[in-house]
Design a protein around this motif. Structure first.
Motif, short mmCIF file in Angstrom:
data_model
loop_
_atom_site.label_atom_id
_atom_site.label_comp_id
_atom_site.label_asym_id
_atom_site.label_seq_id
_atom_site.Cartn_x
_atom_site.Cartn_y
_atom_site.Cartn_z
N ARG A 27 -31.12 22.99 -43.40
CA ARG A 27 -30.70 24.04 -44.33
C ARG A 27 -29.83 23.48 -45.45
NH1 ARG A 27 -30.35 30.04 -42.00
NH2 ARG A 27 -32.19 30.00 -40.67
N ILE A 28 -29.73 22.19 -45.54
CA ILE A 28 -28.99 21.57 -46.63
C ILE A 28 -29.52 20.15 -46.78
CG2 ILE A 28 -27.10 20.72 -45.16
CD1 ILE A 28 -25.19 21.43 -47.51
N GLY A 29 -29.56 19.67 -48.03
CA GLY A 29 -30.04 18.32 -48.21
C GLY A 29 -30.22 17.95 -49.67
N SER A 31 -33.37 16.06 -52.23
CA SER A 31 -34.76 15.63 -52.28
C SER A 31 -35.14 15.30 -53.71
CB SER A 31 -35.70 16.74 -51.77
OG SER A 31 -35.43 17.07 -50.43
N GLY A 32 -36.07 14.34 -53.88
CA GLY A 32 -36.65 14.06 -55.17
C GLY A 32 -35.91 13.01 -55.98
N VAL A 33 -36.50 12.70 -57.13
CA VAL A 33 -35.95 11.71 -58.05
C VAL A 33 -36.07 12.28 -59.46
CG1 VAL A 33 -36.17 9.40 -59.00
CG2 VAL A 33 -36.61 9.79 -56.57
N GLY A 34 -35.03 12.13 -60.26
CA GLY A 34 -35.06 12.63 -61.63
C GLY A 34 -33.74 13.24 -61.99
N LYS A 35 -33.77 14.15 -62.95
CA LYS A 35 -32.56 14.83 -63.39
C LYS A 35 -31.95 15.63 -62.24
CE LYS A 35 -30.96 18.36 -66.63
NZ LYS A 35 -31.35 19.30 -67.71
N ASP A 36 -30.63 15.52 -62.08
CA ASP A 36 -29.95 16.25 -61.02
C ASP A 36 -29.94 17.76 -61.30
OD1 ASP A 36 -29.33 14.05 -59.52
OD2 ASP A 36 -27.32 13.80 -60.36
N ILE A 37 -30.35 18.52 -60.32
CA ILE A 37 -30.14 19.97 -60.34
C ILE A 37 -29.65 20.38 -58.96
CG2 ILE A 37 -31.86 20.43 -62.13
CD1 ILE A 37 -33.73 21.45 -59.94
N SER A 38 -29.04 21.55 -58.88
CA SER A 38 -28.63 22.06 -57.56
C SER A 38 -29.13 23.47 -57.38
CB SER A 38 -27.12 21.99 -57.39
OG SER A 38 -26.47 22.75 -58.36
N LEU A 39 -29.44 23.79 -56.14
CA LEU A 39 -30.13 25.02 -55.79
C LEU A 39 -29.52 25.62 -54.54
CD1 LEU A 39 -32.74 26.91 -55.96
CD2 LEU A 39 -33.79 25.26 -54.39
N LEU A 40 -29.26 26.92 -54.60
CA LEU A 40 -28.85 27.70 -53.42
C LEU A 40 -29.87 28.79 -53.21
CD1 LEU A 40 -26.73 28.61 -51.26
CD2 LEU A 40 -25.67 29.99 -53.07
N VAL A 41 -30.34 28.94 -51.99
CA VAL A 41 -31.18 30.07 -51.61
C VAL A 41 -30.35 30.96 -50.68
CG1 VAL A 41 -33.31 30.83 -50.48
CG2 VAL A 41 -33.30 28.73 -51.86
N LEU A 42 -30.25 32.23 -51.04
CA LEU A 42 -29.34 33.16 -50.36
C LEU A 42 -30.09 34.41 -49.98
CD1 LEU A 42 -26.29 34.02 -49.76
CD2 LEU A 42 -26.30 34.98 -52.08
N GLY A 43 -29.97 34.84 -48.73
CA GLY A 43 -30.65 36.09 -48.43
C GLY A 43 -30.85 36.43 -46.97
N GLN A 55 -38.97 25.12 -41.72
CA GLN A 55 -38.46 25.37 -43.06
C GLN A 55 -39.32 24.72 -44.15
OE1 GLN A 55 -36.24 27.34 -44.24
NE2 GLN A 55 -35.25 28.04 -42.36
N ASN A 56 -40.06 23.69 -43.82
CA ASN A 56 -40.93 23.07 -44.82
C ASN A 56 -41.95 24.05 -45.37
OD1 ASN A 56 -39.66 20.59 -44.59
ND2 ASN A 56 -41.08 19.83 -43.03
N SER A 74 -30.23 18.87 -55.13
CA SER A 74 -29.24 19.12 -54.07
C SER A 74 -29.36 20.60 -53.72
CB SER A 74 -27.83 18.81 -54.56
OG SER A 74 -27.71 17.45 -54.90
N TRP A 75 -29.61 20.89 -52.45
CA TRP A 75 -29.96 22.26 -52.11
C TRP A 75 -29.29 22.71 -50.81
CZ3 TRP A 75 -32.41 22.97 -47.41
CH2 TRP A 75 -33.00 21.82 -46.84
N GLN A 76 -29.17 24.04 -50.70
CA GLN A 76 -28.63 24.65 -49.48
C GLN A 76 -29.27 26.01 -49.28
OE1 GLN A 76 -24.35 25.20 -49.43
NE2 GLN A 76 -24.30 25.70 -47.26
#
Length: 236
Positions: A27-29, A31-43, A55-56, A74-76
């Motif tokens: 539920r956190i991690g 992934s990928g290569v390139g420009k940094d972005i961050s993501l939260l999924v809430l619900g 979860q995949n 960067s995601w959670q």
């Protein structure tokens, strides 16, 4: 409920509905290569991925996979079955989730079926939007449209019709609030809800629906990035 028969149906559905578990997986991690972005999924349970086994194959996993094709993500995931918009407000007040440039939200179905008054729900949406933007750094909040509950295979009529009408009213109110919020985006859910693509409980998405949902969210995020190429991000 408007009709006594629908109220009896609601109690019967609650008592007899299949209860599916939340899927296994991280539920956190990152992934990928390139420009940094961050993501939260809430619900709620749909954000948690109920309806698939890992979860995949759920919303978060497929969304991260889409974005990681050309970004370092960067995601959670913060979600649980039965979650309401009020629950999300308390999580954001009491916990310390990842500060995320992009947030994908899936909340509202439980508010609809639990009988939360529309005005109360609107106030809670506004609080969640403000917390995500002001306290957690979100510049894009993609709040998923309420699904067309009038098409859910699990629900019998007239319960299905009544919940469908109520979810439509709630979604119209949601769209209005998002249009007025600087970070708010309405994420349409015009997805294929054919019964064969739903989970075995007739209520939650299956893998194909999660994939379509993730693709729509990824497309909206990429569109916003194209409009804000100079913006860098974040990390929590």
């Amino acid at each position: 409920m408007q009709y006594p028969h629908a109220a009896l149906q609601a109690m019967h559905v609650k008592k007899t509905a299949m209860v599916l578990p939340e899927p296994e997986g991280k539920r956190i991690g990152q992934s990928g290569v390139g420009k940094d972005i961050s993501l939260l999924v809430l619900g709620d349970s749909s954000a948690a991925g109920v309806g698939v086994s890992n979860q995949n194959d759920a919303l978060t996993g497929q969304l991260v996979s889409e974005l990681a094709e050309d970004h370092r993500v960067s995601w959670q995931l913060i979600a649980q079955s039965g979650a309401t918009t009020g629950w999300a407000r308390e999580v954001l007040l009491q916990e310390n989730p990842l500060n995320a440039q992009f947030v994908v939200v899936a909340l509202g179905v439980n508010d609809v079926k639990n009988g939360v008054p529309l005005r109360v729900w609107q106030a809670r949406i506004q609080q969640v939007l403000d917390l995500l933007a002001d306290r957690h750094g979100a510049s894009g909040i993609y709040w998923s449209a309420l699904p067309p509950m009038g098409r859910f295979p699990l629900l019998p009529d007239p319960l299905r019709q009544l919940l469908g009408q109520r979810s439509d009213r709630f979604d119209a109110a949601l769209r209005g609030l998002l249009e007025r919020h600087p970070a708010g985006r309405h994420l349409p859910l015009d997805l294929d809800l054919d019964e064969s693509h739903m989970a075995s409980d007739g209520f939650h998405p299956g893998p194909l629906i999660y994939k379509q949902w993730a693709q729509k969210a990824a497309d909206m995020i990429r569109d916003d990035q194209d409009l804000n190429k100079g913006a860098t991000t974040l990390l929590g």
